[in-house]
Design a protein around this motif. Structure first.
Motif, mmCIF file in Angstrom:
data_model
loop_
_atom_site.group_PDB
_atom_site.id
_atom_site.type_symbol
_atom_site.label_atom_id
_atom_site.label_comp_id
_atom_site.label_asym_id
_atom_site.label_seq_id
_atom_site.Cartn_x
_atom_site.Cartn_y
_atom_site.Cartn_z
ATOM 1 N N CYS A 1 0.824 -1.207 0.000
ATOM 2 C CA CYS A 1 0.000 0.000 0.000
ATOM 3 C C CYS A 1 0.862 1.262 0.000
ATOM 4 O O CYS A 1 1.775 1.412 0.823
ATOM 5 C CB CYS A 1 -0.923 0.003 1.215
ATOM 6 S SG CYS A 1 -1.992 1.453 1.298
ATOM 7 N N ALA A 2 0.526 2.199 -0.901
ATOM 8 C CA ALA A 2 1.278 3.448 -1.001
ATOM 9 C C ALA A 2 1.004 4.386 0.164
ATOM 10 O O ALA A 2 1.765 5.320 0.411
ATOM 11 C CB ALA A 2 0.931 4.140 -2.322
ATOM 12 N N LEU A 3 -0.096 4.140 0.902
ATOM 13 C CA LEU A 3 -0.437 5.000 2.034
ATOM 14 C C LEU A 3 0.210 4.555 3.337
ATOM 15 O O LEU A 3 0.280 5.324 4.288
ATOM 16 C CB LEU A 3 -1.963 5.031 2.216
ATOM 17 C CG LEU A 3 -2.792 5.542 1.039
ATOM 18 C CD1 LEU A 3 -4.278 5.435 1.363
ATOM 19 C CD2 LEU A 3 -2.424 6.981 0.713
ATOM 20 N N ALA A 4 0.665 3.315 3.380
ATOM 21 C CA ALA A 4 1.137 2.739 4.640
ATOM 22 C C ALA A 4 2.440 3.382 5.107
ATOM 23 O O ALA A 4 3.301 3.756 4.313
ATOM 24 C CB ALA A 4 1.322 1.237 4.493
ATOM 25 N N ASN A 5 2.565 3.503 6.431
ATOM 26 C CA ASN A 5 3.785 3.999 7.060
ATOM 27 C C ASN A 5 4.750 2.875 7.435
ATOM 28 O O ASN A 5 5.939 3.109 7.642
ATOM 29 C CB ASN A 5 3.438 4.773 8.330
ATOM 30 C CG ASN A 5 2.632 6.016 8.043
ATOM 31 O OD1 ASN A 5 2.939 6.765 7.129
ATOM 32 N ND2 ASN A 5 1.577 6.230 8.816
ATOM 33 N N ALA A 6 4.205 1.674 7.573
ATOM 34 C CA ALA A 6 5.025 0.551 8.022
ATOM 35 C C ALA A 6 4.418 -0.746 7.505
ATOM 36 O O ALA A 6 3.259 -0.794 7.104
ATOM 37 C CB ALA A 6 5.108 0.527 9.554
ATOM 38 N N ARG A 7 5.192 -1.781 7.567
ATOM 39 C CA ARG A 7 4.724 -3.087 7.101
ATOM 40 C C ARG A 7 3.910 -3.773 8.204
ATOM 41 O O ARG A 7 4.281 -3.752 9.372
ATOM 42 C CB ARG A 7 5.910 -3.950 6.701
ATOM 43 C CG ARG A 7 6.650 -3.454 5.452
ATOM 44 C CD ARG A 7 7.894 -4.260 5.194
ATOM 45 N NE ARG A 7 8.846 -4.112 6.295
ATOM 46 C CZ ARG A 7 9.906 -4.886 6.476
ATOM 47 N NH1 ARG A 7 10.148 -5.891 5.645
ATOM 48 N NH2 ARG A 7 10.729 -4.672 7.483
ATOM 49 N N SER A 8 2.824 -4.392 7.799
ATOM 50 C CA SER A 8 1.986 -5.171 8.714
ATOM 51 C C SER A 8 2.365 -6.642 8.698
ATOM 52 O O SER A 8 2.337 -7.326 9.732
ATOM 53 C CB SER A 8 0.513 -5.040 8.321
ATOM 54 O OG SER A 8 0.072 -3.725 8.322
ATOM 55 N N LEU A 9 2.700 -7.135 7.514
ATOM 56 C CA LEU A 9 2.817 -8.573 7.324
ATOM 57 C C LEU A 9 3.963 -9.216 8.103
ATOM 58 O O LEU A 9 3.792 -10.315 8.643
ATOM 59 C CB LEU A 9 2.939 -8.884 5.830
ATOM 60 C CG LEU A 9 1.791 -8.320 4.971
ATOM 61 C CD1 LEU A 9 1.940 -8.753 3.522
ATOM 62 C CD2 LEU A 9 0.439 -8.736 5.531
ATOM 63 N N PRO A 10 5.146 -8.586 8.228
ATOM 64 C CA PRO A 10 6.186 -9.219 9.040
ATOM 65 C C PRO A 10 5.795 -9.364 10.516
ATOM 66 O O PRO A 10 6.182 -10.344 11.165
ATOM 67 C CB PRO A 10 7.386 -8.276 8.883
ATOM 68 C CG PRO A 10 7.158 -7.586 7.587
ATOM 69 C CD PRO A 10 5.678 -7.391 7.519
ATOM 70 N N ILE A 11 5.034 -8.402 11.033
ATOM 71 C CA ILE A 11 4.581 -8.506 12.426
ATOM 72 C C ILE A 11 3.612 -9.666 12.579
ATOM 73 O O ILE A 11 3.702 -10.468 13.510
ATOM 74 C CB ILE A 11 3.919 -7.188 12.874
ATOM 75 C CG1 ILE A 11 4.854 -5.996 12.614
ATOM 76 C CG2 ILE A 11 3.527 -7.270 14.349
ATOM 77 C CD1 ILE A 11 6.219 -6.119 13.222
ATOM 78 N N ALA A 12 2.677 -9.765 11.625
ATOM 79 C CA ALA A 12 1.718 -10.870 11.657
ATOM 80 C C ALA A 12 2.436 -12.212 11.557
ATOM 81 O O ALA A 12 2.085 -13.172 12.262
ATOM 82 C CB ALA A 12 0.715 -10.715 10.520
ATOM 83 N N ALA A 13 3.446 -12.275 10.703
ATOM 84 C CA ALA A 13 4.190 -13.530 10.530
ATOM 85 C C ALA A 13 4.937 -13.910 11.800
ATOM 86 O O ALA A 13 4.969 -15.091 12.184
ATOM 87 C CB ALA A 13 5.160 -13.388 9.360
ATOM 88 N N ASP A 14 5.528 -12.925 12.469
ATOM 89 C CA ASP A 14 6.287 -13.203 13.694
ATOM 90 C C ASP A 14 5.364 -13.768 14.776
ATOM 91 O O ASP A 14 5.687 -14.751 15.450
ATOM 92 C CB ASP A 14 6.959 -11.926 14.185
ATOM 93 C CG ASP A 14 8.068 -12.193 15.185
ATOM 94 O OD1 ASP A 14 8.241 -13.356 15.590
ATOM 95 O OD2 ASP A 14 8.762 -11.240 15.587
ATOM 96 N N ILE A 15 4.191 -13.150 14.928
ATOM 97 C CA ILE A 15 3.236 -13.635 15.932
ATOM 98 C C ILE A 15 2.775 -15.049 15.584
ATOM 99 O O ILE A 15 2.689 -15.928 16.461
ATOM 100 C CB ILE A 15 2.036 -12.681 16.026
ATOM 101 C CG1 ILE A 15 2.486 -11.308 16.551
ATOM 102 C CG2 ILE A 15 0.949 -13.267 16.923
ATOM 103 C CD1 ILE A 15 3.063 -11.332 17.934
ATOM 104 N N ALA A 16 2.467 -15.290 14.302
ATOM 105 C CA ALA A 16 1.999 -16.606 13.895
ATOM 106 C C ALA A 16 3.039 -17.685 14.182
ATOM 107 O O ALA A 16 2.712 -18.794 14.618
ATOM 108 C CB ALA A 16 1.641 -16.598 12.412
#
Length: 573
Positions: A433-448
């Motif tokens: 996403c061009a609007l995002a300030n940071a990545r969501s997916l690596p955080i989700a992956a770490d928790i998973a």
């Protein structure tokens, strides 16, 4: 499921043809990028960080196996990067929290071909973007839930048809979202929408809507306010028209961040309510003694006819489904992913899309085809897309549950984590996403990856974890028991942590925005901070106490101290 009429089908095909003409003129240089931009947005086409993104509407979450196979075909044949720095990317879709499917890698010059493929199966991207009334959403268990008061699907469909290309509401101050619930439990997060509709029956058994207005997340999270306790169903389009008309006239257009209806409702208070009621009365009075603005009984009956139970679904004696298979994995799946049903002898089943190494909501073309095959075999060719970014089979016979479990497990759909920590919600974030300030997916992956032990997940109990890559809150972080928000600090990714949010469901409690605990965490600290919060919960909870209830009882301080200790430890290291 609702079946398109000849008019419906002609409409989407004509829209696809219109878009093809617009695209071809743009590619020939006859339409500038600025002129083409609102035209593509009206059909769901964005330009994201690396490539165009298409958002496909799945109204109120209903999806046929035929449609899902077509979505798989599009992913396989069009959502593909064959060369350049992103070669090999694509081949998948992303189910969102608002019952849409997004593609991230379709070339713009192929976009008209994709619109034709969607139209061929009664699908489109109309009004999935832009400042208009977006996709109408509802409970993933609509029409089948045992606690259902009124089946919301016919009303959702009428709303969809009424709002699509409504000429007065094509250029609102900002995007506008409507959610509908017909059950006792709100599983559609209606209080977090611009308009939330709760179907009711009064003492006389008449059907109407409790109407909430002004909910939303983003920079200013606000829970919607009740504006009318009971609007008769025949008048609901008139009342919504009055709301949107007042917003269209009075909403801010000079400030993007103050343009949502929630800001207007908060600023105007009773003045806004009075304006809506006055407009409502004026529209009704304009009938001059007739009913031209009301939903006709015949029209509701016509639409309702599209939502009869599938052929072959009949009440049957309930059976002891737990006794059908003693295997512990089946028993755990039965407890977490199998849900009650209004038709005796049947269940609804969550097909979990949450897998290690796969971002929440993402699904490959092959996975879509496999889910479609399961729907054909076990659910009369029907599926649902859930608010939690999973798929649901709505018409499963209880006697078929053991066979479905084996098939779902073989295909990777049987992770028994519905409502648990790893059943997390996340937006695509800064990876796309061009609007995002940071990545969501690596955080989700770490928790998973950290919480794969099913016994540990069971011990932690029901926990909503929501992750957003920016303040627009596409991952609904405000309503998570644990919310993660990506923020930018001098070009570096940081993350705020919020606790105690709720989407309004029984799982979460009354709708409320979570509260930030302390300063932001660095990317390599946030997962450790969440782990510290959960360890604090385990150490201080009462017997049987859920995480969100422990946060309410203990307050934020003990969790804040535990999370901040992670930052201190990182600094010392």
């Amino acid at each position: 499921m609702y079946r398109y009429t000849d008019f419906d089908r002609q409409f989407v095909h004509q829209r696809a043809a219109q878009y093809r003409d617009q695209l071809e003129r743009h590619l020939r240089g006859e339409l500038s990028a600025d002129d083409f931009r609102p035209l593509r947005l009206q059909n769901g086409w964005y330009v994201q960080r690396h490539a165009p993104m298409l958002r496909v509407a799945i109204p109120y979450g209903e999806l046929s196996s035929r449609q899902l196979r077509q979505l798989a075909k599009i992913a396989r044949e069009y959502d593909v990067v064959s060369s350049g720095p992103f070669a090999g990317q694509g081949g998948y879709g992303h189910f969102t929290t608002r019952q849409n499917l997004q593609y991230n890698w379709i070339p713009l010059d192929k976009s008209a071909d994709v619109m034709d493929l969607l139209a061929a199966v009664d699908m489109h991207g109309i009004q999935t973007s832009g400042n208009c009334i977006r996709n109408i959403t509802s409970d993933a268990f609509v029409g089948i839930a045992p606690d259902e008061i009124v089946d919301a699907r016919p009303y959702c469909e009428i709303l969809r048809q009424w709002s699509t290309l409504h000429p007065e509401f094509a250029h609102l101050p900002r995007k506008f979202k409507i959610a509908v619930s017909g059950a006792e439990e709100d599983r559609a997060a209606i209080l977090w929408h611009d308009i939330g509709l709760q179907l009711k029956k009064n003492a006389a058994g008449e059907v109407g809507f409790q109407v909430f207005v002004g909910g939303g997340m983003g920079r200013t999270p606000i829970v919607a306010t009740e504006i009318n306790a009971f609007v008769p169903w025949q008048q609901i389009l008139v009342f919504i028209e009055a709301i949107v008309r007042v917003y269209n006239l009075a909403g801010r257009r000079d400030n993007l961040y103050k343009a949502r209806i929630k800001i207007l409702v908060k600023a105007e208070g009773q003045k806004f309510v009075d304006a809506v009621n006055a407009e409502f009365a004026a529209i009704l009075a304009d009938d001059a003694g007739g009913n031209e603005h009301l939903i006709p009984e015949a029209e509701l009956a016509r639409v309702k006819a599209g939502f009869v139970d599938p052929e072959g679904v009949r009440p049957a004696p309930a059976i002891d489904v737990a006794a059908l298979n003693a295997e512990p994995a089946y028993q755990r799946w039965l407890q977490r992913n199998v849900h009650g049903h209004r038709v005796s002898g049947h269940r609804a089943v969550t097909l979990s899309l949450k897998r290690v190494g796969i971002p929440p909501g993402d699904t490959t073309a092959d996975v879509m085809d496999t889910a479609a095959a399961l729907a054909d075999r076990f659910s009369h060719g029907e599926l649902r897309v859930s608010h939690r970014q999973n798929l649901v089979l709505p018409w499963v016979k209880e006697a078929d549950l053991p066979d479905l479990f084996q098939a779902a497990r073989a295909a990777g759909f049987a992770t028994p984590n519905a409502g648990r920590l790893t059943d997390q919600i996340a937006c695509p974030g800064g990876d796309y996403c061009a609007l995002a300030n940071a990545r969501s997916l690596p955080i989700a992956a770490d928790i998973a990856e950290r919480y794969q032990d099913l016994d540990e997940l069971e011990d932690l109990g029901d926990i909503d974890l929501h992750i957003s890559g920016c303040i627009n809150s596409c991952g609904h972080h405000h309503s998570g028991h644990i919310g993660v928000l990506g923020v930018d600090k001098d070009g570096t990714e940081w993350y705020q942590l919020t606790l105690g949010g709720s989407d309004g469901s029984t799982l979460s409690g009354p709708a409320v925005a979570g509260k930030v605990i302390g300063p932001s965490f660095a990317a390599d600290e946030i997962a450790d901070a969440i782990e510290a919060v959960l360890d604090t919960y385990k150490a201080q909870r009462l017997s049987g106490e859920r995480f969100v209830d422990a946060v309410k009882r203990l307050g934020l301080d003990p969790f804040k101290a535990a999370a901040n200790a992670v930052r201190v430890a990182t600094a010392r290291a």
